[in-house]
Design a protein around this motif. Structure first.
Motif, PDB file in Angstrom:
ATOM      1  N   ILE A  69       9.588   3.624   0.815  1.00 35.40           N
ATOM      2  CA  ILE A  69      10.482   3.047   1.827  1.00 35.40           C
ATOM      3  C   ILE A  69      11.774   3.848   1.895  1.00 35.40           C
ATOM      4  O   ILE A  69      12.289   4.144   2.979  1.00 35.40           O
ATOM      5  N   LYS A  70      12.310   4.219   0.742  1.00 37.16           N
ATOM      6  CA  LYS A  70      13.511   5.054   0.740  1.00 37.16           C
ATOM      7  C   LYS A  70      13.272   6.362   1.471  1.00 37.16           C
ATOM      8  O   LYS A  70      14.164   6.873   2.172  1.00 37.16           O
ATOM      9  N   ALA A  71      12.093   6.926   1.337  1.00 31.79           N
ATOM     10  CA  ALA A  71      11.786   8.207   1.969  1.00 31.79           C
ATOM     11  C   ALA A  71      11.830   8.137   3.491  1.00 31.79           C
ATOM     12  O   ALA A  71      11.956   9.167   4.158  1.00 31.79           O
ATOM     13  N   THR A  72      11.721   6.947   4.061  1.00 30.63           N
ATOM     14  CA  THR A  72      11.860   6.815   5.516  1.00 30.63           C
ATOM     15  C   THR A  72      13.303   6.976   5.968  1.00 30.63           C
ATOM     16  O   THR A  72      13.571   7.084   7.161  1.00 30.63           O
ATOM     17  N   GLY A  73      14.231   6.964   5.006  1.00 27.23           N
ATOM     18  CA  GLY A  73      15.655   6.975   5.323  1.00 27.23           C
ATOM     19  C   GLY A  73      16.292   5.611   5.214  1.00 27.23           C
ATOM     20  O   GLY A  73      17.506   5.477   5.418  1.00 27.23           O
ATOM     21  N   ALA A  74      15.520   4.587   4.886  1.00 25.95           N
ATOM     22  CA  ALA A  74      16.050   3.226   4.799  1.00 25.95           C
ATOM     23  C   ALA A  74      17.152   3.130   3.755  1.00 25.95           C
ATOM     24  O   ALA A  74      17.131   3.823   2.737  1.00 25.95           O
ATOM     25  N   ASN A  75      18.121   2.235   4.015  1.00 27.64           N
ATOM     26  CA  ASN A  75      19.160   1.970   3.015  1.00 27.64           C
ATOM     27  C   ASN A  75      19.018   0.593   2.372  1.00 27.64           C
ATOM     28  O   ASN A  75      19.784   0.251   1.473  1.00 27.64           O
ATOM     29  N   THR A  76      18.037  -0.194   2.837  1.00 26.52           N
ATOM     30  CA  THR A  76      17.868  -1.578   2.364  1.00 26.52           C
ATOM     31  C   THR A  76      16.382  -1.907   2.299  1.00 26.52           C
ATOM     32  O   THR A  76      15.597  -1.432   3.128  1.00 26.52           O
ATOM     33  N   VAL A  77      15.999  -2.741   1.347  1.00 25.88           N
ATOM     34  CA  VAL A  77      14.658  -3.305   1.323  1.00 25.88           C
ATOM     35  C   VAL A  77      14.787  -4.809   1.101  1.00 25.88           C
ATOM     36  O   VAL A  77      15.551  -5.250   0.242  1.00 25.88           O
ATOM     37  N   ARG A  78      14.089  -5.584   1.900  1.00 24.83           N
ATOM     38  CA  ARG A  78      14.032  -7.035   1.725  1.00 24.83           C
ATOM     39  C   ARG A  78      12.738  -7.344   0.992  1.00 24.83           C
ATOM     40  O   ARG A  78      11.649  -7.018   1.466  1.00 24.83           O
ATOM     41  N   VAL A  79      12.860  -8.001  -0.170  1.00 20.35           N
ATOM     42  CA  VAL A  79      11.749  -8.149  -1.101  1.00 20.35           C
ATOM     43  C   VAL A  79      11.278  -9.593  -1.136  1.00 20.35           C
ATOM     44  O   VAL A  79      12.061 -10.517  -1.388  1.00 20.35           O
ATOM     45  N   VAL A  80       9.996  -9.807  -0.896  1.00 22.10           N
ATOM     46  CA  VAL A  80       9.383 -11.136  -0.930  1.00 22.10           C
ATOM     47  C   VAL A  80       9.171 -11.560  -2.379  1.00 22.10           C
ATOM     48  O   VAL A  80       8.522 -10.853  -3.157  1.00 22.10           O
ATOM     49  N   LEU A  81       9.725 -12.724  -2.730  1.00 26.32           N
ATOM     50  CA  LEU A  81       9.526 -13.324  -4.048  1.00 26.32           C
ATOM     51  C   LEU A  81       8.948 -14.728  -3.884  1.00 26.32           C
ATOM     52  O   LEU A  81       8.945 -15.284  -2.783  1.00 26.32           O
ATOM     53  N   SER A  82       8.504 -15.308  -4.988  1.00 25.71           N
ATOM     54  CA  SER A  82       8.003 -16.685  -4.970  1.00 25.71           C
ATOM     55  C   SER A  82       8.656 -17.490  -6.078  1.00 25.71           C
ATOM     56  O   SER A  82       8.838 -17.001  -7.201  1.00 25.71           O
ATOM     57  N   ASP A  83       9.011 -18.761  -5.750  1.00 25.69           N
ATOM     58  CA  ASP A  83       9.574 -19.648  -6.772  1.00 25.69           C
ATOM     59  C   ASP A  83       8.493 -20.414  -7.525  1.00 25.69           C
ATOM     60  O   ASP A  83       8.791 -21.261  -8.360  1.00 25.69           O
TER      61      ASP A  83
END
Length: 538
Positions: A69-83
């Motif tokens: 994802i970083k290699a696309t040039g992105a500066n942010t990643v939204r990460v799916v978690l579970s409680d």
């Protein structure tokens, strides 16, 4: 993401009147913070999210996705978690590792609990209070402690469906206040109700009230734009309402299509760029349930951008053109000078499925941080890899195929160089050794069937990267494949390894499964080739 109810948007003037209320000034905060409706880093530099959603909780082994994802040039990643309400709980150790992966790859990390999706309408969904319990649990608090510069806490994904959404305002306010009372100083992100799309304008009309419930003033609102936002006017009106009211807003999810309608993705890209608002595309890979078209890459393979991924990464106002790295990682928003073009790449170590490229370094007024390798086909460029050095080995290529590659340089501020001159190379034909293939119909029904294919390496050397090919005799078509990425042209099928099963040891096996359609006759294919070499029946 479920079917949402479309609704006509009111005029911008009406929206502004709804939202123009007195909003308390934000107090000082540690790390990322909100000021006057904008998101800033701790040093006062404005930060605009340009990123991707990643379904970590369902694909916890795909940790290479952070670098990809970083290699696309992105500066942010939204990460799916579970409680733990609907899926396996992500532990504090796992969350700490996610944050480490974000920091290693110089990404701002937005962490969200997905179990709240569609509460009130989705059976078994968690409440925002339950999500707050997760964030306040000892192991999760320990994982997030001291990470205010790097982490945004997204309380719960799409926390109400189309039932009971009037409770969004008090429930969201209470969750924010509990997190603040529990010691969290991070920027908090809150999703809209109505499966994230706020067609009822519940979030829009009550955003100032929810913002005021945060004693630190460090809350950001997130709208998910799918079928409700199918015109440029709707996109512009909704986002401008928040900007005019000086309330922070990001597009936390969106795609190019959806079962509830066709969102205007071009308007979303253009409007967010015009208004300096963040966006997070949905999603890197692994979608199911009929929305596989929202995958940005096929089978988590960064070399296989889908049409949606190509648009999001390389299109107008897309990630690569507009993203700027956070200054906490060394990015300098004041630097607008791009690096010089890299030297012409040279190809070496050419095999049937890989090639090594090397090139002369670029220069920059500050420093070069990375190089992007692209495959060039006419006017189209497809990302092929990235490197922090002046060389890269590209794998997963097809035997006996001509490729043309070029290289770009990037600096710490996100500026991109002109493209290098290109190099052309043709992979060798095969090298897969001897092989045996077993094909069976695992199940069959009217018009459809499941096929299983097992590949055995009957040679004495490992197979490193493979493409299996066969032809159907009766017009069968494949609609979905797992454990490999497939293409089909007429009767001919090509299945290329996924990242985790590229290696087949001598006498080892790997399997591929798929769902297909048939009509009348469903004969077993007569012949198979692996990396160009004929296989025997196994």
């Amino acid at each position: 993401m479920r079917k949402r109810l479309a609704v006509a948007m009111t005029t911008l003037a009406a929206l502004v009147l709804t939202l123009l209320v007195v909003v308390p000034a934000a107090s000082a905060a540690t790390g990322l913070r909100v000021r006057d409706g904008r998101l800033y880093e701790g040093n006062g530099t404005e930060f605009v999210m340009r990123g991707v959603n990643h379904a970590h909780t369902w694909y916890a082994g795909e940790t290479s996705s952070f670098a990809n994802i970083k290699a696309t040039g992105a500066n942010t990643v939204r990460v799916v978690l579970s409680d733990g309400t609907r899926w396996t709980r992500n532990s504090g150790a796992d969350v700490a590792n996610v944050i480490s992966l974000c920091k290693t790859n110089k990404l701002i990390c937005v962490l969200e609990v997905h179990d709240t999706t569609g509460y009130g309408e989705q059976s078994g969904a968690a409440t925002l209070a339950k999500a707050a319990d997760y964030w306040l649990s000892a192991d999760i608090k320990a994982a997030l402690a001291g990470q205010e510069n790097y982490v945004v806490l997204n309380i719960g994904n799409e926390p109400f469906g189309n039932t009971g959404y009037a409770d969004w305002t008090p429930h969201t306010s209470q969750a924010i206040q509990r997190l603040r009372a529990g010691g969290y100083e991070h920027v908090i992100m809150v999703d809209a109700p109505n499966w994230g799309q706020d067609w009822s304008f519940t979030m829009r009309d009550n955003a100032a009230r929810v913002y005021a419930a945060d004693p630190t003033g460090n809350t950001v609102f997130s709208i998910h734009m799918y079928g409700v936002f199918d015109t440029a006017a709707e996109v512009s009106a909704y986002l401008n309402a928040f900007v005019s009211a000086r309330l922070p807003i990001v597009v936390g999810e969106f795609g190019h299509d959806h079962s509830d309608g066709n969102p205007d993705e071009d308007a979303i890209f253009a409007t967010t760029q015009q208004l300096r608002l963040g966006y997070l595309t949905w999603s890197w890979s692994g979608n199911g349930g009929g929305v596989e078209y929202l995958d940005m890459v096929t089978a988590f393979n960064p070399a296989q951008l889908t049409p949606w991924g190509q648009r999001a990464v390389n299109g107008a106002n897309g990630i690569r053109a507009t993203s700027r790295e956070a200054t906490i990682y060394g990015g300098d928003p004041g630097d607008t000078t791009p690096p010089t073009a890299p030297g012409t790449p040279a190809a070496s170590d050419v095999t049937s499925t890989s090639v090594r490229l090397t090139w002369a370094a670029s220069t920059d007024n500050v420093r070069v941080t990375a190089y992007d390798v692209v495959r060039v086909s006419g006017a189209t460029e497809t990302p092929a890899g990235s490197s922090t050095t002046t060389s890269a080995t590209l794998s997963g290529l097809t035997p006996s195929t001509a490729y043309t590659f070029a290289v770009y340089a990037k600096d710490a501020a996100g500026n991109r160089s002109a493209r290098s001159a290109t190099v052309s190379v043709t992979t060798s034909g095969g090298g897969g050794g001897t092989c045996a293939v077993t094909y069976r119909v695992a199940g069959q029904w009217q018009g459809g069937f499941q096929g299983d294919v097992t590949i055995r390496n009957t040679g004495t050397t490992p197979v490193s990267g493979w493409t299996l090919r066969w032809s159907f005799a009766n017009g069968q078509t494949i609609s979905h494949m797992w454990n490999a990425a497939h293409t089909q042209s007429g009767a001919q099928v090509s299945a290329t390894n996924a990242g985790w099963n590229a290696m087949i040891a001598p006498n080892g096996t790997t399997s591929v499964g798929f769902i297909g359609t048939w009509n009348g006759t469903n004969a077993v294919p007569a012949a198979f080739t692996l990396n160009g070499s004929a296989c025997t029946a196994g």
